[in-house]
Design a protein around this motif. Structure first.
Motif, short mmCIF file in Angstrom:
data_model
loop_
_atom_site.label_atom_id
_atom_site.label_comp_id
_atom_site.label_asym_id
_atom_site.label_seq_id
_atom_site.Cartn_x
_atom_site.Cartn_y
_atom_site.Cartn_z
N ILE A 95 10.71 -2.86 9.31
CA ILE A 95 10.18 -2.72 7.95
C ILE A 95 8.80 -3.36 7.84
CG2 ILE A 95 10.50 -3.43 5.54
CD1 ILE A 95 13.53 -3.15 6.00
N ALA A 96 8.64 -4.54 8.47
CA ALA A 96 7.36 -5.25 8.40
C ALA A 96 6.25 -4.45 9.08
CB ALA A 96 7.49 -6.62 9.05
N ILE A 97 6.55 -3.87 10.24
CA ILE A 97 5.54 -3.08 10.97
C ILE A 97 5.14 -1.86 10.15
CG2 ILE A 97 5.21 -1.57 12.97
CD1 ILE A 97 6.95 -3.54 14.57
N CYS A 98 6.12 -1.14 9.63
CA CYS A 98 5.82 0.06 8.85
C CYS A 98 5.07 -0.28 7.57
CB CYS A 98 7.11 0.81 8.51
SG CYS A 98 7.92 1.57 9.93
N THR A 99 5.50 -1.34 6.89
CA THR A 99 4.84 -1.73 5.64
C THR A 99 3.39 -2.12 5.88
OG1 THR A 99 6.95 -2.51 4.72
CG2 THR A 99 4.94 -3.30 3.66
N ALA A 100 3.16 -2.95 6.89
CA ALA A 100 1.78 -3.36 7.21
C ALA A 100 0.93 -2.16 7.58
CB ALA A 100 1.80 -4.38 8.36
N GLY A 101 1.48 -1.25 8.39
CA GLY A 101 0.74 -0.06 8.79
C GLY A 101 0.41 0.82 7.59
N ILE A 102 1.37 1.01 6.70
CA ILE A 102 1.15 1.85 5.52
C ILE A 102 0.07 1.25 4.62
CG2 ILE A 102 2.23 2.63 3.36
CD1 ILE A 102 4.85 2.92 4.99
N ILE A 103 0.12 -0.05 4.41
CA ILE A 103 -0.87 -0.71 3.56
C ILE A 103 -2.27 -0.62 4.17
CG2 ILE A 103 -1.62 -2.97 2.67
CD1 ILE A 103 1.37 -3.62 2.25
N ILE A 104 -2.37 -0.84 5.48
CA ILE A 104 -3.67 -0.73 6.16
C ILE A 104 -4.22 0.69 6.03
CG2 ILE A 104 -4.81 -0.77 8.41
CD1 ILE A 104 -2.90 -3.09 9.15
N VAL A 105 -3.36 1.69 6.25
CA VAL A 105 -3.78 3.09 6.11
C VAL A 105 -4.25 3.38 4.69
CG1 VAL A 105 -2.92 5.47 6.07
CG2 VAL A 105 -2.38 3.98 8.00
N GLY A 106 -3.53 2.83 3.70
CA GLY A 106 -3.90 3.05 2.31
C GLY A 106 -5.28 2.53 1.98
N TYR A 107 -5.55 1.29 2.38
CA TYR A 107 -6.88 0.71 2.10
C TYR A 107 -7.97 1.43 2.90
CZ TYR A 107 -5.01 -3.07 -0.72
OH TYR A 107 -4.42 -3.80 -1.73
N PHE A 108 -7.63 1.89 4.10
CA PHE A 108 -8.61 2.64 4.90
C PHE A 108 -9.00 3.93 4.19
CE2 PHE A 108 -9.47 5.93 8.14
CZ PHE A 108 -10.60 5.37 8.73
N PHE A 109 -8.01 4.66 3.64
CA PHE A 109 -8.30 5.89 2.92
C PHE A 109 -9.10 5.62 1.65
CE2 PHE A 109 -5.13 8.34 5.42
CZ PHE A 109 -5.86 9.51 5.57
N ASN A 110 -8.82 4.50 0.99
CA ASN A 110 -9.61 4.14 -0.19
C ASN A 110 -11.09 3.98 0.17
OD1 ASN A 110 -7.42 4.19 -1.89
ND2 ASN A 110 -7.19 1.97 -2.03
N LEU A 111 -11.33 3.38 1.33
CA LEU A 111 -12.72 3.14 1.77
C LEU A 111 -13.44 4.44 2.10
CD1 LEU A 111 -12.34 -0.02 4.06
CD2 LEU A 111 -13.49 0.11 1.84
#
Length: 337
Positions: A315-331
């Motif tokens: 769960i931690a790996i997936c959550t961290a990956g999803i959040i990083i991807v989200g902020y990357f797309f925002n940028l």
């Protein structure tokens, strides 16, 4: 180049996006006296158009993907994966996950079978992460809504999360965190008879009917929520909640997606409506990833296969990956939309 761009825009808008269908339904509703520019008429148009579009795309995609799947039954997939080792095995497992079932709950039984068969734990987790997150259906549907740039980057980053997550789990040596009955289980090799073209088509059509029945309720619910967001919730509210002014929008969207259970087909209309209302791209994609990968029902199923420590790391790996991807797309949103 201009001709190629025109042809691609036509393919994306009229073939994948089925904009002609929206115009057709809109004209029919207007002819019946319903104003499609109003809230009620707009909601009806959104619901009918998105439901028909998603179910048509769903049927075509499942037919194609299931036909491909007929060449990769679990035993054959296990044998293919067993020939590779290290990072290449994780990459192949993540890629194979793209042509397997459309939701995490459907992927978990395959994960259990692969683990029982003795495949490395990291390899099976690369498969488990990629299967619901980045299937071929997500590529086509995202392309129909957000364009090819968003779709390709989404799939590539999803595969990166799957490969990285599986590799990390393998390095942590967590084999003892798999439940005993799975570690001690044995997979029986059953010869796969060669199917004819007709048999494969029959299998693919059966998968279309079976999957459509399973996902239809989630599509209806998702489109219904999308219609409400699109036509009834003020744009200012969406922007304030998960727009530019809220730096925690990605985290909130990821957390909101976890209790839900749906697949890519049910989350697309919600994401489409949120984006139209001013939500950031990274926010809506994080929501989609969280729903399809970390839904509560699938985590409950996975807990029956692995112990709490391994489940928590997953769960931690997936959550961290999803959040990083989200902020990357925002940028990068200004560059790709």
């Amino acid at each position: 180049m201009e001709a190629i761009k025109t042809a691609w825009d036509f393919f994306q808008n009229e073939i994948l996006g089925m904009r002609w269908l929206s115009r057709l339904i809109g004209s029919a509703l207007n002819a019946c006296g319903l104003d499609t520019t109003g809230k009620v008429g707009g909601s009806v148009l959104f619901f009918i158009y998105d439901t028909v579009k998603i179910m048509v795309l769903l049927g075509v995609l499942i037919l194609i993907i299931s036909y491909i799947q007929s060449y990769f039954p679990p035993e054959r997939t296990k044998k293919i994966l067993g020939r590779f080792h290290g990072l290449w095995a994780n990459i192949l497992a993540a890629l194979l996950g793209t042509v397997t079932p459309f939701c995490s709950c459907s992927s978990i039984p395959l994960f259990i079978g692969f683990t029982s068969a003795g495949l490395p734990l990291g390899v099976t987790f690369s498969f488990l992460i990629s299967s619901p997150m980045v299937d071929l259906g997500s590529l086509v549907l995202l392309m129909s809504i957000f364009g090819w740039k968003v779709a390709v980057i989404y799939v590539v980053l999803g595969l990166v999360i799957a490969v990285f997550g599986g590799t990390l789990i393998e390095k942590l040596h967590l084999q003892n965190q798999v439940e005993e009955y799975i570690r001690n289980g044995h997979s029986i090799d059953i010869p796969q008879e060669e199917l004819s073209f007709k048999d494969r088509l029959k299998y693919a059509w059966e998968q279309v009917l079976s999957t459509a029945k399973k996902v239809a309720p989630y599509v209806f619910i998702g489109v219904g929520i999308g219609a409400i967001i699109h036509n009834w919730i003020p744009e200012e509210f969406i922007i304030k909640l998960i727009g530019d002014n809220n730096p925690f929008g990605v985290i909130l969207a990821t957390a909101a997606g976890v209790p839900m259970y749906a697949d890519i087909f049910g989350t697309i209309p919600i994401a489409e409506a949120l984006l139209a209302k001013g939500a950031l791209l990274g926010v809506v994609l994080s929501f989609m990833m969280a729903v399809t990968t970390l839904s509560l029902p699938s985590m409950i199923m996975l807990r029956k296969a692995v112990k709490p420590k391994l489940l928590g790391i997953f769960i931690a790996i997936c959550t961290a990956g999803i959040i990083i991807v989200g902020y990357f797309f925002n940028l990068i949103q200004p560059l790709i939309l």
